[in-house]
Design an enzyme around this catalytic site. Structure first.
Site, short mmCIF file in Angstrom:
data_model
loop_
_atom_site.label_atom_id
_atom_site.label_comp_id
_atom_site.label_asym_id
_atom_site.label_seq_id
_atom_site.Cartn_x
_atom_site.Cartn_y
_atom_site.Cartn_z
N ASP A 88 42.59 28.75 63.87
CA ASP A 88 42.42 28.80 65.33
C ASP A 88 43.76 28.77 66.06
OD1 ASP A 88 39.70 29.06 65.17
OD2 ASP A 88 39.24 26.95 65.58
N GLU A 99 50.91 35.37 55.16
CA GLU A 99 50.50 34.24 54.30
C GLU A 99 51.15 34.44 52.93
OE1 GLU A 99 46.20 33.97 53.95
OE2 GLU A 99 46.36 32.92 52.03
N HIS A 101 51.90 32.73 48.90
CA HIS A 101 51.61 31.73 47.87
C HIS A 101 52.55 31.96 46.70
CE1 HIS A 101 48.03 30.41 49.93
NE2 HIS A 101 47.73 31.68 50.12
#
Ligand code: CA2
Length: 151
Positions: A88, A99, A101
Site C-alpha cells: 500500500d 523487487e 532477492h
C-alpha cells in the site's frame, strides 16, 4: 540528479553470518559498498536503509516520495510474502521500484513464490546473490534515464 533509495528488509543485517549456501557470503556492508561504487560511476545519488520493522520501511517509502526520490530498489525479505502495508505504501506514493532477492525464491519453499509486491513492481530480479542488487541498480538507472520510470 537522479536519487535512488535501496531498502533492505528484516534479518538482512545478518547477511554473511549464517546460511551462506542460500544467501551467499557477502555482508550487507559489502553490498552497500558495491552499490555506492556504482552510484559514483553513474553520478547518481544513493541512500541505503535497513530495518527489521515493517512500519519503519513504510515510513521510509513515504519519506522517499516526499524527498523526490526517483526510484526505489527493495529486498523486502520476509515482508515480501506478508506485507500489505508495504504494498500500500508503494501504491499510495506511486514510487517506481524493483523487487530484488538474493536467492531464487521460485526454487525454494512454495510460500516464497508469492509476493505482495511483484505485480506492482517495475520488475523483479532474484537468484543472483549480491549481483541481484547490482543488476537492479543498473536497470533503475536505465529506467530513470529513459524517463519512463513512472509509466
Ligand atoms: O532471497 C532473498 O533475498 C530473500 O528476500 C531473503 C529473505 C527471505 O525471507 C525471502 O524469502 C527471500 C530472508 C532474509 C534472511 O536473511 C538472513 C541473513 C543471514 C542469515 C539468515 C538469514
Amino acid at each position: 540528479m537522479t536519487k535512488i533509495l535501496v531498502i533492505h528488509g528484516p534479518n538482512l543485517n545478518l547477511l554473511g553470518s549464517r546460511e551462506p549456501e542460500v544467501y551467499g557470503s557477502d555482508t550487507l556492508a559489502s553490498i552497500d559498498q558495491a552499490l555506492v561504487k556504482l552510484a559514483e560511476q553513474h553520478s547518481v545519488s544513493l541512500e541505503t536503509f535497513q530495518s527489521n520493522i515493517e512500519g519503519e520501511i513504510v515510513n521510509r517509502i513515504h519519506q522517499a516520495s516526499a524527498n523526490q526520490n526517483n526510484f526505489v530498489i527493495i529486498n523486502p525479505a520476509a515482508f515480501t510474502h506478508t506485507s500489505v502495508a508495504i504494498r500500500d505504501a508503494f501504491l499510495a506514493t506511486d514510487l517506481p521500484f524493483i523487487e530484488v532477492h538474493l536467492s531464487n525464491v521460485f526454487s525454494r519453499e512454495e510460500f516464497r513464490a508469492h509476493s505482495y509486491l511483484s505485480d506492482i513492481a517495475k520488475g523483479v530480479i532474484c537468484g543472483f546473490g549480491k549481483n541481484s542488487y547490482l543488476l537492479a541498480f543498473e536497470a533503475a538507472i536505465i529506467a530513470c534515464n529513459t524517463s519512463n520510470s513512472k509509466e
